[in-house]
Write an enzyme that holds these catalytic residues in place. Structure first.
Site, short mmCIF file in Angstrom:
data_model
loop_
_atom_site.label_atom_id
_atom_site.label_comp_id
_atom_site.label_asym_id
_atom_site.label_seq_id
_atom_site.Cartn_x
_atom_site.Cartn_y
_atom_site.Cartn_z
N MET A 106 -0.28 4.65 -4.54
CA MET A 106 -1.27 5.59 -5.25
C MET A 106 -0.84 6.89 -4.52
O MET A 106 -0.97 7.14 -3.28
CB MET A 106 -2.64 5.50 -4.81
CG MET A 106 -3.51 6.78 -5.15
SD MET A 106 -5.08 6.53 -4.79
CE MET A 106 -5.80 4.99 -5.43
N PRO A 107 -0.09 7.71 -5.03
CA PRO A 107 0.57 9.05 -4.48
C PRO A 107 -0.53 9.94 -4.11
O PRO A 107 -1.42 10.36 -5.01
CB PRO A 107 1.42 9.59 -5.45
CG PRO A 107 1.72 8.68 -6.51
CD PRO A 107 0.81 7.72 -6.41
N TYR A 108 -0.51 10.67 -2.93
CA TYR A 108 -1.37 11.79 -2.75
C TYR A 108 -0.34 12.97 -2.49
O TYR A 108 0.61 13.02 -1.79
CB TYR A 108 -2.12 11.51 -1.45
CG TYR A 108 -3.02 10.40 -1.42
CD1 TYR A 108 -4.50 10.41 -1.74
CD2 TYR A 108 -2.51 9.01 -1.17
CE1 TYR A 108 -5.36 9.50 -1.65
CE2 TYR A 108 -3.32 8.00 -1.41
CZ TYR A 108 -4.76 8.16 -1.66
OH TYR A 108 -5.58 7.30 -1.56
#
Length: 60
Positions: A1-3
């Site tokens: 999950m990219p932030y």
């Protein structure tokens, strides 16, 4: 999950921030292959009183 965190000075409209979140999400999805629903974008707005360049605050 990219932030993704975007730091910028205050003053953008809600429409501008909405467009920013949409376009950053699309760019991250395109380049990483992550599904858009898994990408989190944080917008951190800084006040001009709390930001300085060259030894001076932006409000001064």
């Amino acid at each position: 999950m990219p932030y993704v965190t975007v730091k910028m000075l205050e003053g953008r409209s809600d429409e501008q921030k909405k467009a920013l979140v949409e376009k950053v999400t699309a760019a991250v999805s395109e380049t990483t292959g992550a599904p858009e629903e898994k990408i989190v974008v944080f917008i951190e707005e800084m006040t001009k009183a709390n930001y300085g360049i060259g030894g001076k605050r932006l409000v001064d």
